[in-house]
Design a protein around this motif. Structure first.
Motif, PDB file in Angstrom:
ATOM      1  N   ARG A 104      38.959  47.980  42.143  1.00  9.45           N
ATOM      2  CA  ARG A 104      40.266  47.777  42.095  1.00  9.45           C
ATOM      3  C   ARG A 104      41.175  49.005  42.822  1.00  9.45           C
ATOM      4  O   ARG A 104      40.571  50.072  42.954  1.00  9.45           O
TER       5      ARG A 104
ATOM      6  N   VAL B  19      34.941  49.282  39.053  1.00 11.14           N
ATOM      7  CA  VAL B  19      35.231  48.502  37.678  1.00 11.14           C
ATOM      8  C   VAL B  19      33.959  48.257  37.095  1.00 11.14           C
ATOM      9  O   VAL B  19      33.859  48.699  35.893  1.00 11.14           O
TER      10      VAL B  19
ATOM     11  N   SER C 144      36.856  53.283  31.668  1.00  9.50           N
ATOM     12  CA  SER C 144      38.409  52.874  31.632  1.00  9.50           C
ATOM     13  C   SER C 144      38.405  51.654  31.047  1.00  9.50           C
ATOM     14  O   SER C 144      39.516  51.116  30.631  1.00  9.50           O
ATOM     15  N   VAL C 145      37.407  50.564  31.395  1.00 12.95           N
ATOM     16  CA  VAL C 145      37.411  49.320  30.833  1.00 12.95           C
ATOM     17  C   VAL C 145      36.435  48.693  29.882  1.00 12.95           C
ATOM     18  O   VAL C 145      36.310  47.705  29.596  1.00 12.95           O
TER      19      VAL C 145
ATOM     20  N   PHE D  15      36.234  44.810  29.446  1.00 15.26           N
ATOM     21  CA  PHE D  15      36.018  44.096  30.859  1.00 15.26           C
ATOM     22  C   PHE D  15      34.414  43.760  30.665  1.00 15.26           C
ATOM     23  O   PHE D  15      33.565  44.541  30.220  1.00 15.26           O
TER      24      PHE D  15
ATOM     25  N   MET E 260      38.304  39.832  32.012  1.00 12.46           N
ATOM     26  CA  MET E 260      38.965  40.921  31.594  1.00 12.46           C
ATOM     27  C   MET E 260      39.926  40.536  30.256  1.00 12.46           C
ATOM     28  O   MET E 260      40.797  39.486  30.389  1.00 12.46           O
TER      29      MET E 260
ATOM     30  N   LEU F 238      44.211  43.033  28.546  1.00 11.68           N
ATOM     31  CA  LEU F 238      44.585  43.932  29.558  1.00 11.68           C
ATOM     32  C   LEU F 238      46.187  44.839  29.185  1.00 11.68           C
ATOM     33  O   LEU F 238      46.566  44.574  28.343  1.00 11.68           O
TER      34      LEU F 238
ATOM     35  N   ASP G  53      45.783  48.397  34.154  1.00  9.30           N
ATOM     36  CA  ASP G  53      44.807  47.586  34.818  1.00  9.30           C
ATOM     37  C   ASP G  53      45.711  46.844  36.086  1.00  9.30           C
ATOM     38  O   ASP G  53      44.676  46.124  36.922  1.00  9.30           O
TER      39      ASP G  53
ATOM     40  N   TYR H 145      42.225  43.590  42.868  1.00 14.90           N
ATOM     41  CA  TYR H 145      40.953  43.815  42.600  1.00 14.90           C
ATOM     42  C   TYR H 145      40.268  42.957  44.033  1.00 14.90           C
ATOM     43  O   TYR H 145      40.242  41.946  44.374  1.00 14.90           O
TER      44      TYR H 145
END
Length: 124
Positions: A37, A47, A61-62, A66, A81, A84, A88, A92
């Motif tokens: 992303r 990601v 971070s996700v 995710f 995802m 959210l 974010d 992507y």
């Protein structure tokens, strides 16, 4: 080789989206497929990625929000995802390579194949 990304859109904080990356042909040709992303003014960041053997890794971070998966019958990789957040918000991109070494997975310049971006906007 063509990669077609889709599934982006506008969603409220806490909502969900599922991105799809459809490849032109068997995805097992690739030893790595990933989702990157890029937010305005920021560098492209990895990601999540999935290897040919099915191993998956998501960025810290996700993590927990995710999930990357694939459907080999449809030659498609997905990015689910959930939960959210406004941070974010980004374009992507899906990426793939046939011979990427593990140490280069996080290097966007190392991927040979890219799909077009799909915009994800998280806002109330």
């Amino acid at each position: 080789v063509q990669l077609q990304a889709s599934g982006g859109g506008l969603v409220q904080p806490g909502g969900s989206l599922r991105l799809s990356c459809a490849a032109s042909g068997n995805i097992y040709r690739f030893n790595v497929m990933g989702w990157y992303r890029q937010a305005p003014g920021a560098q492209r960041e990895l990601v999540a990625h999935i290897t040919g053997g099915g191993s998956t890794v998501v960025a810290d971070s996700v993590k927990g929000r995710f999930t990357i998966s694939r459907d080999s019958a449809k030659n498609t990789v997905f990015l689910q995802m959930n939960s959210l957040k406004p941070e974010d918000t980004a374009a992507y991109y899906c990426a793939a390579d046939k011979s990427l070494i593990s140490s280069s997975v996080g290097n966007a310049n190392a991927y040979d194949y890219w799909g077009q971006g799909t915009q994800v906007t998280v806002s109330s």
